[in-house]
Write an enzyme that holds these catalytic residues in place. Sequence first.
Site, PDB file in Angstrom:
ATOM      1  N   PRO A   9       0.742  -1.180   0.088  1.00 36.86           N
ATOM      2  CA  PRO A   9      -0.085   0.147  -0.096  1.00 36.86           C
ATOM      3  C   PRO A   9       0.845   1.392   0.001  1.00 36.86           C
ATOM      4  CG  PRO A   9      -0.099  -0.941   2.101  1.00 36.86           C
ATOM      5  CD  PRO A   9       0.423  -2.268   1.236  1.00 36.86           C
ATOM      6  N   ASN A  10       0.267   2.213  -0.873  1.00 39.08           N
ATOM      7  CA  ASN A  10       0.822   3.534  -0.849  1.00 39.08           C
ATOM      8  C   ASN A  10       2.292   3.828  -1.910  1.00 39.08           C
ATOM      9  OD1 ASN A  10      -1.217   4.792   0.833  1.00 39.08           O
ATOM     10  ND2 ASN A  10      -0.155   3.574   2.447  1.00 39.08           N
ATOM     11  N   ARG A  17       5.348  11.098  -2.548  1.00 41.77           N
ATOM     12  CA  ARG A  17       5.197  10.280  -1.294  1.00 41.77           C
ATOM     13  C   ARG A  17       6.533  10.728  -0.292  1.00 41.77           C
ATOM     14  NH1 ARG A  17       4.739   4.384   1.203  1.00 41.77           N
ATOM     15  NH2 ARG A  17       4.096   4.994   3.247  1.00 41.77           N
ATOM     16  N   TYR A  22      11.579   8.347   0.927  1.00 39.60           N
ATOM     17  CA  TYR A  22      11.201   7.302  -0.013  1.00 39.60           C
ATOM     18  C   TYR A  22      11.915   7.250  -1.428  1.00 39.60           C
ATOM     19  CZ  TYR A  22       8.092   5.545   3.620  1.00 39.60           C
ATOM     20  OH  TYR A  22       7.540   5.158   4.790  1.00 39.60           O
ATOM     21  N   ASN A  73       7.939  -5.723  -1.402  1.00 39.90           N
ATOM     22  CA  ASN A  73       8.026  -4.690  -0.223  1.00 39.90           C
ATOM     23  C   ASN A  73       6.599  -4.275   0.299  1.00 39.90           C
ATOM     24  OD1 ASN A  73       7.928  -2.320   1.188  1.00 39.90           O
ATOM     25  ND2 ASN A  73       8.967  -0.869  -0.445  1.00 39.90           N
ATOM     26  N   ALA A  76       3.380  -0.850   4.594  1.00 36.79           N
ATOM     27  CA  ALA A  76       2.524  -0.807   6.288  1.00 36.79           C
ATOM     28  C   ALA A  76       2.411  -2.266   6.336  1.00 36.79           C
ATOM     29  CB  ALA A  76       1.509   0.080   6.364  1.00 36.79           C
ATOM     30  N   HIS A  79       4.092  -4.638   9.053  1.00 36.15           N
ATOM     31  CA  HIS A  79       3.986  -4.348  10.282  1.00 36.15           C
ATOM     32  C   HIS A  79       2.832  -5.183  11.044  1.00 36.15           C
ATOM     33  CE1 HIS A  79       7.269  -1.978   9.324  1.00 36.15           C
ATOM     34  NE2 HIS A  79       6.765  -1.013   8.633  1.00 36.15           N
ATOM     35  N   ASP A  86       1.206 -15.609   6.413  1.00 34.33           N
ATOM     36  CA  ASP A  86       0.788 -17.099   6.110  1.00 34.33           C
ATOM     37  C   ASP A  86       0.638 -17.240   4.616  1.00 34.33           C
ATOM     38  OD1 ASP A  86       0.444 -17.098   8.757  1.00 34.33           O
ATOM     39  OD2 ASP A  86      -1.710 -17.169   8.742  1.00 34.33           O
ATOM     40  N   GLU A  97      12.549  -9.660   1.369  1.00 34.52           N
ATOM     41  CA  GLU A  97      11.758  -8.532   1.706  1.00 34.52           C
ATOM     42  C   GLU A  97      12.354  -7.351   1.453  1.00 34.52           C
ATOM     43  OE1 GLU A  97      10.672  -8.923   5.927  1.00 34.52           O
ATOM     44  OE2 GLU A  97      10.197  -6.842   6.084  1.00 34.52           O
ATOM     45  N   HIS A  99      12.980  -2.835   1.523  1.00 35.89           N
ATOM     46  CA  HIS A  99      12.137  -1.715   2.260  1.00 35.89           C
ATOM     47  C   HIS A  99      12.989  -0.582   1.674  1.00 35.89           C
ATOM     48  CE1 HIS A  99       9.278  -3.492   4.742  1.00 35.89           C
ATOM     49  NE2 HIS A  99      10.259  -4.399   5.440  1.00 35.89           N
ATOM     50  N   LEU A 100      12.586   0.492   0.950  1.00 39.83           N
ATOM     51  CA  LEU A 100      13.202   1.517   0.639  1.00 39.83           C
ATOM     52  C   LEU A 100      14.030   2.179   1.575  1.00 39.83           C
ATOM     53  CD1 LEU A 100      10.211   2.662  -1.563  1.00 39.83           C
ATOM     54  CD2 LEU A 100      12.516   2.298  -2.549  1.00 39.83           C
ATOM     55  N   SER A 101      13.405   2.509   3.092  1.00 38.88           N
ATOM     56  CA  SER A 101      14.061   3.160   3.951  1.00 38.88           C
ATOM     57  C   SER A 101      14.479   2.192   5.056  1.00 38.88           C
ATOM     58  CB  SER A 101      12.823   3.967   4.613  1.00 38.88           C
ATOM     59  OG  SER A 101      11.544   3.286   5.138  1.00 38.88           O
ATOM     60  N   ARG A 106      13.916   4.110  11.993  1.00 36.64           N
ATOM     61  CA  ARG A 106      12.731   4.921  12.233  1.00 36.64           C
ATOM     62  C   ARG A 106      11.913   4.655  13.562  1.00 36.64           C
ATOM     63  NH1 ARG A 106       9.703   4.445   6.814  1.00 36.64           N
ATOM     64  NH2 ARG A 106       8.519   6.579   7.528  1.00 36.64           N
ATOM     65  N   ARG A 110       7.940   0.296  13.263  1.00 36.06           N
ATOM     66  CA  ARG A 110       8.615  -0.156  11.968  1.00 36.06           C
ATOM     67  C   ARG A 110       9.400  -0.998  12.200  1.00 36.06           C
ATOM     68  NH1 ARG A 110       6.079   3.417   8.468  1.00 36.06           N
ATOM     69  NH2 ARG A 110       5.657   5.338   9.032  1.00 36.06           N
TER      70      ARG A 110
HETATM   71  C1  DQA Z   1       8.407   0.843   3.683  1.00 41.15           C
HETATM   72  C2  DQA Z   1       8.601   0.947   5.043  1.00 41.15           C
HETATM   73  C3  DQA Z   1       7.324   0.792   6.011  1.00 41.15           C
HETATM   74  O1  DQA Z   1       7.361   0.770   7.303  1.00 41.15           O
HETATM   75  C4  DQA Z   1       6.159   1.935   5.411  1.00 41.15           C
HETATM   76  O2  DQA Z   1       4.916   1.376   5.928  1.00 41.15           O
HETATM   77  C5  DQA Z   1       6.017   1.915   3.800  1.00 41.15           C
HETATM   78  C6  DQA Z   1       7.533   1.768   2.925  1.00 41.15           C
HETATM   79  C7  DQA Z   1       9.677   1.253   2.850  1.00 41.15           C
HETATM   80  O3  DQA Z   1       9.696   0.815   1.914  1.00 41.15           O
HETATM   81  O4  DQA Z   1      10.554   1.838   3.427  1.00 41.15           O
HETATM   82  O5  DQA Z   1       5.072   2.098   3.231  1.00 41.15           O
HETATM   83  O6  DQA Z   1       8.058  -0.388   3.327  1.00 41.15           O
END
Ligand code: DQA
Length: 144
Positions: A9-10, A17, A22, A73, A76, A79, A86, A97, A99-101, A106, A110
């Site tokens: 999501p997002n 964003r 990011y 990725n 959210a 978490h 599952d 897995e 994550h950009l950040s 943080r 997270r």
């Molecule tokens: C994220 C880190 C997550 O905590 C956050 O909710 C995201 C992006 C990242 O790519 O850094 O939406 O997965």
Amino acid sequence: MNVLVLHGPNLNLLGAREPEVYGRETLGAIDAMLEDEGRKLGIDVHTFQSNIEGELVTAIQDARGWADAIVINPAAYTHTSVALRDAIAAVGIPTIEVHLSNVYARELFRHHSYIAPIAVGQICGFGAEGYRLALIAASRLTKP
Ligand code: DQA
């Protein structure tokens, strides 16, 4: 080799964003980079983004039979989502897995990932480059 790249999501808003967190690359640019990198590595890259948890679960289930690895990725849902964890455990497809950040630099909420314990590994903090690193890692999973 076929790799499913899933964005949670997002992430459709990448570029606009919180660019200081990011980066400025759009999701379209990241997907194009991955398809290009995939061609170099001999990987067919299939990308999918959804803001809906159930759609991501279905995409993971539907990867059975064709995907050799999943790069995800979960955003959210990392978490919060037992359902995504599952699904990954159920299909048994090696999953990386991303994550950009650097989520560990943080907020505390997270720092916990439902996905990490069942993933092959996790890459975080390298921005969009992390996806490329994940693809290289995926290419080596079946080529020891
Ligand atoms: C994220 C880190 C997550 O905590 C956050 O909710 C995201 C992006 C990242 O790519 O850094 O939406 O997965």
